[in-house]
Design a protein around this motif. Sequence first.
Motif, mmCIF file in Angstrom:
data_model
loop_
_atom_site.group_PDB
_atom_site.id
_atom_site.type_symbol
_atom_site.label_atom_id
_atom_site.label_comp_id
_atom_site.label_asym_id
_atom_site.label_seq_id
_atom_site.Cartn_x
_atom_site.Cartn_y
_atom_site.Cartn_z
ATOM 1 N N LYS A 657 0.856 -1.176 0.000
ATOM 2 C CA LYS A 657 0.000 0.000 0.000
ATOM 3 C C LYS A 657 0.894 1.229 0.000
ATOM 4 O O LYS A 657 1.880 1.289 0.752
ATOM 5 C CB LYS A 657 -0.915 0.026 1.228
ATOM 6 N N SER A 658 0.571 2.232 -0.821
ATOM 7 C CA SER A 658 1.412 3.415 -0.903
ATOM 8 C C SER A 658 0.632 4.597 -1.460
ATOM 9 O O SER A 658 -0.277 4.411 -2.291
ATOM 10 C CB SER A 658 2.641 3.134 -1.777
ATOM 11 N N GLU A 659 0.996 5.811 -0.988
ATOM 12 C CA GLU A 659 0.442 7.055 -1.502
ATOM 13 C C GLU A 659 1.561 8.071 -1.633
ATOM 14 O O GLU A 659 2.490 8.112 -0.811
ATOM 15 C CB GLU A 659 -0.636 7.611 -0.567
ATOM 16 N N ILE A 660 1.478 8.904 -2.671
ATOM 17 C CA ILE A 660 2.496 9.933 -2.889
ATOM 18 C C ILE A 660 2.550 10.876 -1.687
ATOM 19 O O ILE A 660 1.519 11.361 -1.213
ATOM 20 C CB ILE A 660 2.193 10.715 -4.192
ATOM 21 N N ASP A 661 3.786 11.133 -1.199
ATOM 22 C CA ASP A 661 4.080 12.050 -0.092
ATOM 23 C C ASP A 661 3.503 11.591 1.253
ATOM 24 O O ASP A 661 3.545 12.351 2.228
ATOM 25 C CB ASP A 661 3.586 13.475 -0.401
ATOM 26 N N LYS A 662 2.943 10.391 1.325
ATOM 27 C CA LYS A 662 2.429 9.879 2.596
ATOM 28 C C LYS A 662 3.167 8.635 3.071
ATOM 29 O O LYS A 662 3.131 8.313 4.255
ATOM 30 C CB LYS A 662 0.939 9.569 2.486
ATOM 31 N N GLY A 663 3.801 7.929 2.144
ATOM 32 C CA GLY A 663 4.592 6.788 2.557
ATOM 33 C C GLY A 663 4.151 5.464 1.960
ATOM 34 O O GLY A 663 3.211 5.405 1.154
ATOM 35 N N THR A 664 4.878 4.424 2.385
ATOM 36 C CA THR A 664 4.675 3.092 1.815
ATOM 37 C C THR A 664 4.694 2.070 2.945
ATOM 38 O O THR A 664 5.437 2.223 3.926
ATOM 39 C CB THR A 664 5.782 2.756 0.800
ATOM 40 N N SER A 665 3.848 1.008 2.784
ATOM 41 C CA SER A 665 3.858 -0.095 3.752
ATOM 42 C C SER A 665 3.818 -1.426 3.017
ATOM 43 O O SER A 665 3.049 -1.602 2.081
ATOM 44 C CB SER A 665 2.665 0.018 4.703
ATOM 45 N N PHE A 666 4.737 -2.319 3.436
ATOM 46 C CA PHE A 666 4.765 -3.687 2.921
ATOM 47 C C PHE A 666 4.369 -4.622 4.059
ATOM 48 O O PHE A 666 4.875 -4.482 5.179
ATOM 49 C CB PHE A 666 6.158 -4.068 2.423
ATOM 50 N N VAL A 667 3.479 -5.590 3.772
ATOM 51 C CA VAL A 667 3.075 -6.598 4.753
ATOM 52 C C VAL A 667 3.362 -7.973 4.159
ATOM 53 O O VAL A 667 2.858 -8.304 3.078
ATOM 54 C CB VAL A 667 1.583 -6.468 5.129
#
Length: 674
Positions: A657-667
């Motif tokens: 899951k990822s959004e520009i300028d908000k960050g990224t998360s990998f599970v």
Amino acid sequence: MPLKSYKEKISYPSGILLLTGLNFLGGKSVFIFAYVENDITLLWPPIAIGLAFLLRFGLKYWPGVLLGEFFIHYSNGQSAFLASTTGLAEVISIGVTIFLLRKVGFSKRFTRQQDVLYFTLFGLLVCPVTEASLGVSARLLDGMVSLEEYGQVWISWVVGDVTALIVLFPVLVTWPNHKVFAHCSLLKFLEFLCLLMGLSLASYFVFLYPTEASSNQIPLVYLPMAFLIWAALRFGPYQTALAGLITSGMAVVGTARGFSPFIQENVFSTIAFLWAYLIVASVLALLLAVIQVENQQAHEKVQNSEARFKALSSAGFEAIFVSMNGVVVDLNEAALELFGYDYPQLNGMPLRQLIASDSVEMFEQHMASNEQNPFELKALRKDGGFFFAECRYRVYQYEENKVVILALRDVTSLKKALEKEQHLNEELAIHEEELRQQLLFVEKMNIELEKTNKALDRFVYSASHDLRAPISSALGLITIARMEEDRNELINYLDMQEKSLHRLDQFIGDILNYSRNSRTDILKEKIQFSELVQEIFKNYEFAKNFAKIKKIIKIEQAGLFFSDQRRISIILNNLIANAIQYYNPYATEPYVKVQIETNWSEAIIKIIDNGVGIGAEHLDKVFDMFYRASTTNVGSGLGLYIVKEVVEKLNGTITLKSEIDKGTSFVLTIPNLI
């Protein structure tokens, strides 16, 4: 001609026109049956014609009944309203009667006693009463009939309908469903002609011969009855109904003309005598014919049953025993051959002596339960040998005795063949499963090979470019450096060369990781996630921007966790390196969070950052080989591809899951190989 042929040949308009014509002609012929100065019509043919026609061909032809009644009464000078309501009353009464007859399962062939009962109950009672009540009520409303005349007109109406139904309906409804003389010999046909001639002469003499009416002539009505009994006993329901039509028709015409022996001073007494004769001549004679048919059918069934039993007993391949209270009282030749006994030896023997000891209990349970389901047992021959027998039986109670008819069939050869077939099927199933597994393996290898070929094509194309680019850059910087005299610029060129060579080194490392993952087996090793994560972060402590990023580590490892440590390290290295490399310099507090939870079945790994993020248009492609989602920091394009390949190799899963300028998360979920 079969009824189906008539239905196919008569179109809907033709059927309505035909029924209209028949009703009209039948209604216009009633002057023949008028009685007591035309005040009473002894017989009203349209009701019988309409009921028989609609019952035979379907209620859809009801307009023919309505139109026929309308034309009859309108041509006699009645108003259009009265003619229409009369026709409507007949349609309703016929419809109600047909509904009731179909509801109780009435058969138009008159082959059962209940069919005669249904005809009497619904045809002779419901239909006339319904039509008379509706028709006379309409005349009362129109003013044609006064309240004082209501009862007399109602009775007159019922008389005509009942008589018509008794006389005409049985013949009309049974024809043409029967091929009357299709299987009749010439002698029997001549017999029937003689019967009709004798009945006609007797009926004419009794009902139409002009003599002075007297009640002393009533005993003469028994003369035609002999012919009716003759028809009922020797012929079928249709022939009996036809004979009843002849004598009943003459009785009605003779009564209308004043010749019959039923004429009394009281009109209703005359009608009562006439009806009594008609019921005997038509209904009871028809009932007698139906009883005779049922007796013949029952007799034929008994004969057929006896013939089948004798055929089975004498020539059957099954051994048949008849036992009474467990003792054999009769048997067939097949039983003697199958068991090897003589008839005197088997006759009188208890059935249980023919059963093997390990099957006796099961046999007696079946006999006691009376379930009468087929079963299998071991039977004993006279020589001591045994065979497998399939048993079928029927239990009957004769007075106080329990009678069992038992049929046994030797199925030993069949049983062995079935066992052999079952064994072959089991072997075939094993071979099919082995073949299926081989096909699945080949299919999997083909898919892997196809995937490898495609990846190799992409790899060769991209690797040739990505390997040469740093080398070309370094060579160009060396050429420029040779011409540069300024020491500071030379140091700058050397830094640029170092970056190119580091990029080349990273790319080569990614290639080696990809190659090792696809070609080496999984090693089962004890993993300490806390130590592994600390070591990875330590490797990046001199990386650019490392000091600006907050490191959050939360590890909850319950019990032992086993997996391939090298592959786990590749996953964490790539994801943590990306989180550090693509940090957001504009974030208030840049961070990288590593959260790991383990249990006996799996490890759940979460790598979360508040970096620059990945655009939505790239999310479904970032795991592809050589795909680069960022243009600011150019990597090899293999990192996330290798991560996904390693996760799949470990039978794990990965989501992003990822959004520009908000960050990224990998599970990620990685199975525990404990």
